[in-house]
Design a protein around this motif. Sequence first.
Motif, mmCIF file in Angstrom:
data_model
loop_
_atom_site.group_PDB
_atom_site.id
_atom_site.type_symbol
_atom_site.label_atom_id
_atom_site.label_comp_id
_atom_site.label_asym_id
_atom_site.label_seq_id
_atom_site.Cartn_x
_atom_site.Cartn_y
_atom_site.Cartn_z
ATOM 1 N N ASP A 1 9.046 -6.316 -7.438
ATOM 2 C CA ASP A 1 10.303 -6.476 -6.408
ATOM 3 C C ASP A 1 9.723 -5.911 -5.059
ATOM 4 O O ASP A 1 8.745 -5.263 -5.089
ATOM 5 N N SER A 2 10.468 -5.990 -4.112
ATOM 6 C CA SER A 2 10.016 -5.437 -2.782
ATOM 7 C C SER A 2 9.754 -3.783 -2.761
ATOM 8 O O SER A 2 8.762 -3.567 -2.077
ATOM 9 N N GLU A 3 10.689 -3.106 -3.680
ATOM 10 C CA GLU A 3 10.487 -1.611 -3.301
ATOM 11 C C GLU A 3 9.135 -1.454 -4.042
ATOM 12 O O GLU A 3 8.466 -0.600 -3.744
ATOM 13 N N ALA A 4 8.938 -2.024 -5.174
ATOM 14 C CA ALA A 4 7.721 -1.747 -6.174
ATOM 15 C C ALA A 4 6.495 -2.131 -5.154
ATOM 16 O O ALA A 4 5.382 -1.536 -5.320
ATOM 17 N N LEU A 5 6.414 -3.303 -4.785
ATOM 18 C CA LEU A 5 5.506 -3.789 -3.607
ATOM 19 C C LEU A 5 5.056 -2.703 -2.879
ATOM 20 O O LEU A 5 3.903 -2.654 -2.484
ATOM 21 N N ALA A 6 6.296 -2.176 -2.190
ATOM 22 C CA ALA A 6 6.096 -1.158 -1.101
ATOM 23 C C ALA A 6 5.244 0.205 -1.637
ATOM 24 O O ALA A 6 4.450 0.642 -1.098
ATOM 25 N N ARG A 7 5.597 0.488 -2.928
ATOM 26 C CA ARG A 7 4.684 1.564 -3.466
ATOM 27 C C ARG A 7 3.506 1.284 -3.783
ATOM 28 O O ARG A 7 2.551 2.049 -3.728
ATOM 29 N N ALA A 8 3.305 -0.098 -4.382
ATOM 30 C CA ALA A 8 2.011 -0.398 -4.584
ATOM 31 C C ALA A 8 1.248 -0.337 -3.436
ATOM 32 O O ALA A 8 -0.110 -0.165 -3.633
ATOM 33 N N THR A 9 1.753 -1.009 -2.339
ATOM 34 C CA THR A 9 0.869 -1.124 -1.211
ATOM 35 C C THR A 9 0.661 0.471 -0.579
ATOM 36 O O THR A 9 -0.632 0.486 -0.090
ATOM 37 N N ARG A 10 1.307 1.159 -0.991
ATOM 38 C CA ARG A 10 1.059 2.654 -0.283
ATOM 39 C C ARG A 10 -0.032 3.052 -1.268
ATOM 40 O O ARG A 10 -1.140 3.817 -0.622
ATOM 41 N N ALA A 11 -0.117 3.196 -2.454
ATOM 42 C CA ALA A 11 -1.121 3.460 -3.241
ATOM 43 C C ALA A 11 -2.502 2.654 -2.874
ATOM 44 O O ALA A 11 -3.540 3.243 -2.721
ATOM 45 N N TRP A 12 -2.558 1.474 -2.803
ATOM 46 C CA TRP A 12 -3.699 0.574 -2.186
ATOM 47 C C TRP A 12 -4.134 1.135 -0.940
ATOM 48 O O TRP A 12 -5.544 1.379 -0.606
ATOM 49 N N GLU A 13 -3.275 1.583 -0.165
ATOM 50 C CA GLU A 13 -3.757 2.010 1.237
ATOM 51 C C GLU A 13 -4.490 3.506 1.171
ATOM 52 O O GLU A 13 -5.581 3.649 1.800
ATOM 53 N N LEU A 14 -4.030 4.229 0.084
ATOM 54 C CA LEU A 14 -4.636 5.485 -0.115
ATOM 55 C C LEU A 14 -5.825 5.346 -0.980
ATOM 56 O O LEU A 14 -6.825 6.357 -0.877
ATOM 57 N N GLY A 15 -6.230 4.474 -1.654
ATOM 58 C CA GLY A 15 -7.319 4.133 -2.518
ATOM 59 C C GLY A 15 -7.570 3.098 -3.238
ATOM 60 O O GLY A 15 -8.400 3.104 -4.275
ATOM 61 N N GLY A 16 -7.068 1.609 -2.778
ATOM 62 C CA GLY A 16 -7.664 0.637 -3.323
ATOM 63 C C GLY A 16 -7.083 0.420 -4.622
ATOM 64 O O GLY A 16 -6.111 0.816 -5.290
ATOM 65 N N ALA A 17 -7.812 -0.506 -5.320
ATOM 66 C CA ALA A 17 -7.481 -0.994 -6.918
ATOM 67 C C ALA A 17 -7.302 0.597 -7.886
ATOM 68 O O ALA A 17 -6.747 0.532 -8.620
ATOM 69 N N ALA A 18 -8.105 1.394 -7.527
ATOM 70 C CA ALA A 18 -8.185 2.429 -8.341
ATOM 71 C C ALA A 18 -6.996 3.286 -8.293
ATOM 72 O O ALA A 18 -6.199 3.757 -9.051
ATOM 73 N N ALA A 19 -6.437 3.435 -7.042
ATOM 74 C CA ALA A 19 -5.124 4.121 -6.804
ATOM 75 C C ALA A 19 -3.910 3.337 -7.517
ATOM 76 O O ALA A 19 -3.022 3.847 -7.752
ATOM 77 N N LEU A 20 -4.018 1.986 -7.381
ATOM 78 C CA LEU A 20 -2.867 1.027 -7.895
ATOM 79 C C LEU A 20 -3.083 1.281 -9.087
ATOM 80 O O LEU A 20 -1.864 1.279 -9.937
ATOM 81 N N ALA A 21 -4.050 1.305 -9.893
ATOM 82 C CA ALA A 21 -4.226 1.563 -11.366
ATOM 83 C C ALA A 21 -3.616 2.612 -11.838
ATOM 84 O O ALA A 21 -2.860 2.958 -12.851
ATOM 85 N N VAL A 22 -3.752 3.751 -11.133
ATOM 86 C CA VAL A 22 -3.009 5.186 -11.381
ATOM 87 C C VAL A 22 -1.683 5.124 -11.260
ATOM 88 O O VAL A 22 -0.827 5.710 -12.041
ATOM 89 N N LEU A 23 -0.909 4.178 -10.356
ATOM 90 C CA LEU A 23 0.155 4.262 -10.054
ATOM 91 C C LEU A 23 0.922 3.405 -11.184
ATOM 92 O O LEU A 23 2.067 3.803 -11.647
ATOM 93 N N GLU A 24 0.288 2.421 -11.862
ATOM 94 C CA GLU A 24 1.073 1.582 -12.682
ATOM 95 C C GLU A 24 0.587 1.800 -14.288
ATOM 96 O O GLU A 24 1.340 1.243 -15.106
ATOM 97 N N GLU A 25 -0.468 2.500 -14.401
ATOM 98 C CA GLU A 25 -0.992 2.631 -15.749
ATOM 99 C C GLU A 25 -0.651 3.923 -16.279
ATOM 100 O O GLU A 25 -1.170 4.894 -15.661
#
Length: 433
Positions: free
Chosen positions: A321-345
């Motif tokens: 959803d839009s809020e989860a996408l905002a958090r994911a975008t923030r993670a990506w901005e900080l570290g790309g795919a690796a940061a996104l994996a830490v957020l969600e895994e």
Amino acid sequence: MSRYDADTERTFAPLPPAHGRAFAHTWWGRAWLKALEDAALDSAQLKAGRRLARAGAVGAVSVRPGRITAVVRDRDRSARRADVLLSELDGEQWNRLLDLTVERAGHVAALLDRDMPPHLVEDAAAAGVELLPGMGDLEAQCDCGAWDHCGHTAALCYQVARLLDQDPLVLLLMRGRGERALMGDLQARSASPAAGASEDAAVDAAEASVDTGVDAAEAYAVGGILPSLPALPDLPAEPGTPPALDTDTPPAAGVDSDALRHLAARTAAEAHRLLAEALHAGADQAGFDEELTIAEDAVRLALGGSPEAVAERLAEGSGRDSEALARATRAWELGGAAALAVLEEEWTVSGETLTRARAALEGAWEDEERPRLRSVGNRWTVVGAPVQLRLGRDGRWWPYREERGCWVPAGGASRDPATALASLEAAAGDGDG
């Protein structure tokens, strides 16, 4: 398609409308249009010219040394004679160009195949012979009274770009030499008869060498004498702005203009990032990320904001959803795919990895300063505080903060858990100030 009035003039029948297609596909056709568009003082006239050319308003095109001419009809069907002038090469320039052409058999073969070899153009420019027009070289004349390029001369130039795509020898005719004269001069220069051989035999030998192409060993040997590549350019301060979608042609069914605009902008930003990394690491050492999944790429494309309709489609494509996408975008901005994996895994830390993690946590602080941590999987939450450390599979620690009941990325990763946690405290201090 065309008829010869003489070797010094060619007349091309009107071309059909060019709806939905580019005017130039070859590199030399695009160079011709660049000379027009870089020098035009009124972009509105260029747009008018594109509209007229797309609508098939340009009549038969006459090409002569130094001049191209056509009758262009306005939307009200009134006719205007449009001329575009291009300076001819003088005798000395032609001699230099012909000598350069026969130096490589491949140049002659390419011209016969209606191709313009880039090396020929580059070598000619180095010798002071400009084949392709530059900014300001296309001089406009029109009986509509305009003193600069008007819609009629612009339409003629756009139409000629289509002709050049099909036959670059049209450009050489503009520069002053027709095809028959050009090929005759090239054959004369290529002839090198042995003692007692007739001139006709030499011409036959030259023609045979063209028909059989270029010897592979000869072509390979040329690589050893090519000049070295120029130095790498400086990295631009920021990504460039993609071209505006200012065409008058409506988008095809199913094409979202806003999404296309956003995609072009994000592509430019990603290209700038990759170039920065490559220049920093060295071209030979630069690595490449693994191919992204659709969900990961949707997060990447959401960086920098996007129109509401595009944002909704990106959220759907990312499976969030839009809020989860905002958090994911923030993670990506900080570290790309690796940061996104830490957020969600969330994963279980065990064995040697767990031993290393505990050693890092115990060694990061003095006993009296060490915060109380409660661990669940790869997540260590500070007891009594809305902050958390997450361990990535690469051994780096990521700081997180709780906001509105959700854990959000709060900074970049560190090999030291104390450094990661300190970045959270520093950010909180800045916010308080």
